[in-house]
Write a protein that holds these residues in place. Structure first.
Motif, PDB file in Angstrom:
ATOM      1  N   HIS A 151       0.846  -1.196   0.000  1.00 36.59           N
ATOM      2  CA  HIS A 151       0.000   0.000   0.000  1.00 36.59           C
ATOM      3  C   HIS A 151       0.881   1.245   0.000  1.00 36.59           C
ATOM      4  O   HIS A 151       0.572   2.243  -0.644  1.00 36.59           O
ATOM      5  CB  HIS A 151      -0.920  -0.024   1.217  1.00 36.59           C
ATOM      6  CG  HIS A 151      -1.809   1.166   1.331  1.00 36.59           C
ATOM      7  ND1 HIS A 151      -2.801   1.447   0.414  1.00 36.59           N
ATOM      8  CD2 HIS A 151      -1.863   2.167   2.259  1.00 36.59           C
ATOM      9  CE1 HIS A 151      -3.433   2.556   0.763  1.00 36.59           C
ATOM     10  NE2 HIS A 151      -2.875   3.018   1.869  1.00 36.59           N
ATOM     11  N   SER A 152       1.972   1.175   0.730  1.00 37.38           N
ATOM     12  CA  SER A 152       3.036   2.179   0.694  1.00 37.38           C
ATOM     13  C   SER A 152       4.353   1.451   0.916  1.00 37.38           C
ATOM     14  O   SER A 152       4.378   0.296   1.343  1.00 37.38           O
ATOM     15  CB  SER A 152       2.816   3.262   1.761  1.00 37.38           C
ATOM     16  OG  SER A 152       3.071   2.742   3.052  1.00 37.38           O
ATOM     17  N   THR A 209      -3.105  -0.038  -4.252  1.00 37.74           N
ATOM     18  CA  THR A 209      -1.673   0.011  -4.539  1.00 37.74           C
ATOM     19  C   THR A 209      -1.327   1.024  -5.629  1.00 37.74           C
ATOM     20  O   THR A 209      -0.231   0.980  -6.196  1.00 37.74           O
ATOM     21  CB  THR A 209      -1.159  -1.382  -4.966  1.00 37.74           C
ATOM     22  OG1 THR A 209      -1.861  -1.808  -6.140  1.00 37.74           O
ATOM     23  CG2 THR A 209      -1.365  -2.391  -3.861  1.00 37.74           C
ATOM     24  N   ASP A 210      -2.235   1.951  -5.916  1.00 39.74           N
ATOM     25  CA  ASP A 210      -2.027   2.896  -7.010  1.00 39.74           C
ATOM     26  C   ASP A 210      -1.540   4.261  -6.550  1.00 39.74           C
ATOM     27  O   ASP A 210      -1.444   5.189  -7.349  1.00 39.74           O
ATOM     28  CB  ASP A 210      -3.314   3.056  -7.819  1.00 39.74           C
ATOM     29  CG  ASP A 210      -4.478   3.559  -6.971  1.00 39.74           C
ATOM     30  OD1 ASP A 210      -4.495   3.298  -5.749  1.00 39.74           O
ATOM     31  OD2 ASP A 210      -5.364   4.224  -7.534  1.00 39.74           O
ATOM     32  N   ARG A 245       2.431  -6.411  -6.318  1.00 34.76           N
ATOM     33  CA  ARG A 245       3.094  -7.668  -5.983  1.00 34.76           C
ATOM     34  C   ARG A 245       3.574  -7.669  -4.536  1.00 34.76           C
ATOM     35  O   ARG A 245       3.464  -8.687  -3.834  1.00 34.76           O
ATOM     36  CB  ARG A 245       4.259  -7.909  -6.939  1.00 34.76           C
ATOM     37  CG  ARG A 245       3.826  -8.246  -8.360  1.00 34.76           C
ATOM     38  CD  ARG A 245       5.005  -8.594  -9.246  1.00 34.76           C
ATOM     39  NE  ARG A 245       4.579  -8.959 -10.592  1.00 34.76           N
ATOM     40  CZ  ARG A 245       5.408  -9.313 -11.562  1.00 34.76           C
ATOM     41  NH1 ARG A 245       6.719  -9.365 -11.340  1.00 34.76           N
ATOM     42  NH2 ARG A 245       4.942  -9.638 -12.758  1.00 34.76           N
ATOM     43  N   GLN A 246       4.101  -6.525  -4.103  1.00 38.75           N
ATOM     44  CA  GLN A 246       4.525  -6.426  -2.704  1.00 38.75           C
ATOM     45  C   GLN A 246       3.331  -6.590  -1.769  1.00 38.75           C
ATOM     46  O   GLN A 246       3.449  -7.218  -0.704  1.00 38.75           O
ATOM     47  CB  GLN A 246       5.206  -5.089  -2.439  1.00 38.75           C
ATOM     48  CG  GLN A 246       6.619  -4.988  -2.973  1.00 38.75           C
ATOM     49  CD  GLN A 246       7.305  -3.720  -2.516  1.00 38.75           C
ATOM     50  OE1 GLN A 246       6.663  -2.694  -2.268  1.00 38.75           O
ATOM     51  NE2 GLN A 246       8.617  -3.762  -2.397  1.00 38.75           N
ATOM     52  N   SER A 289       2.967  -9.268   1.162  1.00 40.93           N
ATOM     53  CA  SER A 289       2.730  -8.854   2.550  1.00 40.93           C
ATOM     54  C   SER A 289       1.516  -9.567   3.136  1.00 40.93           C
ATOM     55  O   SER A 289       1.524  -9.989   4.295  1.00 40.93           O
ATOM     56  CB  SER A 289       2.529  -7.332   2.622  1.00 40.93           C
ATOM     57  OG  SER A 289       3.742  -6.651   2.333  1.00 40.93           O
ATOM     58  N   LEU A 290       0.466  -9.716   2.335  1.00 44.45           N
ATOM     59  CA  LEU A 290      -0.718 -10.424   2.802  1.00 44.45           C
ATOM     60  C   LEU A 290      -0.398 -11.894   3.079  1.00 44.45           C
ATOM     61  O   LEU A 290      -0.897 -12.481   4.048  1.00 44.45           O
ATOM     62  CB  LEU A 290      -1.840 -10.301   1.777  1.00 44.45           C
ATOM     63  CG  LEU A 290      -2.425  -8.890   1.630  1.00 44.45           C
ATOM     64  CD1 LEU A 290      -3.310  -8.811   0.400  1.00 44.45           C
ATOM     65  CD2 LEU A 290      -3.196  -8.483   2.878  1.00 44.45           C
ATOM     66  N   ALA A 291       0.442 -12.488   2.231  1.00 47.21           N
ATOM     67  CA  ALA A 291       0.864 -13.868   2.469  1.00 47.21           C
ATOM     68  C   ALA A 291       1.668 -13.961   3.766  1.00 47.21           C
ATOM     69  O   ALA A 291       1.519 -14.911   4.547  1.00 47.21           O
ATOM     70  CB  ALA A 291       1.690 -14.376   1.291  1.00 47.21           C
TER      71      ALA A 291
END
Length: 222
Positions: free
Chosen positions: A140-141, A169-170, A177-178, A182-184
């Protein structure tokens, strides 16, 4: 730390003039009374009133977007608390083009403030008798983090993980992808956590593992 030590979490719903809302949290170590404010969104008198009489030691910023940091300066002025942010988002405490303040609040003055503690993945912060672990979760950042209260199984996920959703993510520093990595990483945490996100309602990690399409399917129970 005593086995009986716990934290209390109180949500303060910050509301902009256009109706946009962000969650600010007041976390207190019950045994010592030490407190922290997570993402003081906007400089509101009502938040300062809630902090009156509290031993606020830290201002924990999950990332540097304006709607999570605009109240940091005011809270610091009233409490003397130390501002904590990941090193990759430090610039957003000063740059209105990167933190989205300029676009969303044209004509207003941004309350710049300096960080006191710059974190990285694995940084530990002690709040009274409670240990807080910083998990770097970019996407997200660049410097987005989750604050993990491991013993209490509580997580403040900022705008990385929401109930049944995930952060966009925009914006500056965003990377899809990051974000998925991160969620994983969050999904791989042991046991269940109560998840307090930057917007909307809280949830649990088990619920998100089973129902959130952005958490990879391998974390869903068979």
């Amino acid at each position: 730390r005593s086995k009986n030590t716990m934290i209390t979490v109180n949500r303060h719903l910050a509301v902009m003039g256009n109706g946009f809302t962000t969650n600010t949290y007041i976390v207190t170590d019950e045994e010592t009374g030490a407190a922290a404010v997570v993402d003081p969104s906007f400089p509101e008198k009502s938040l300062i009133e809630k902090l009156s009489g509290k031993d606020v030691q830290y201002i924990l910023l999950t990332h540097g977007h304006f709607d999570h940091i605009c109240g940091a300066k005011l809270v610091k002025e009233h409490t003397g608390a130390k501002i904590v942010i990941h090193k990759d988002d430090e610039i957003m405490l000063h740059d209105v083009t990167k933190n989205e303040f300029g676009v969303n609040c044209p004509g207003l003055e941004f309350p710049e403030v300096d960080a006191d503690i710059l974190t990285e993945d694995g940084t530990e912060i002690i709040l009274g008798n409670t240990k807080i672990t910083v998990m770097h979760t970019p996407g997200h950042s660049m410097g987005g983090v989750c604050y993990l209260f491991v013993e209490d199984k509580v997580m403040f996920s900022g705008d990385t993980l929401f109930r049944l959703c995930a952060g966009r993510t925009d914006l500056y520093g965003g990377n899809g992808r990051q974000e998925l990595r991160s969620l994983a990483k969050i999904g791989e945490l042991e046991e269940n956590y109560r998840v307090y996100p930057g917007h909307e309602e809280d949830t649990t990690l088990d619920f998100e593992r089973e129902n959130n399409r952005y958490i990879r399917t391998r974390f869903r129970r068979k």
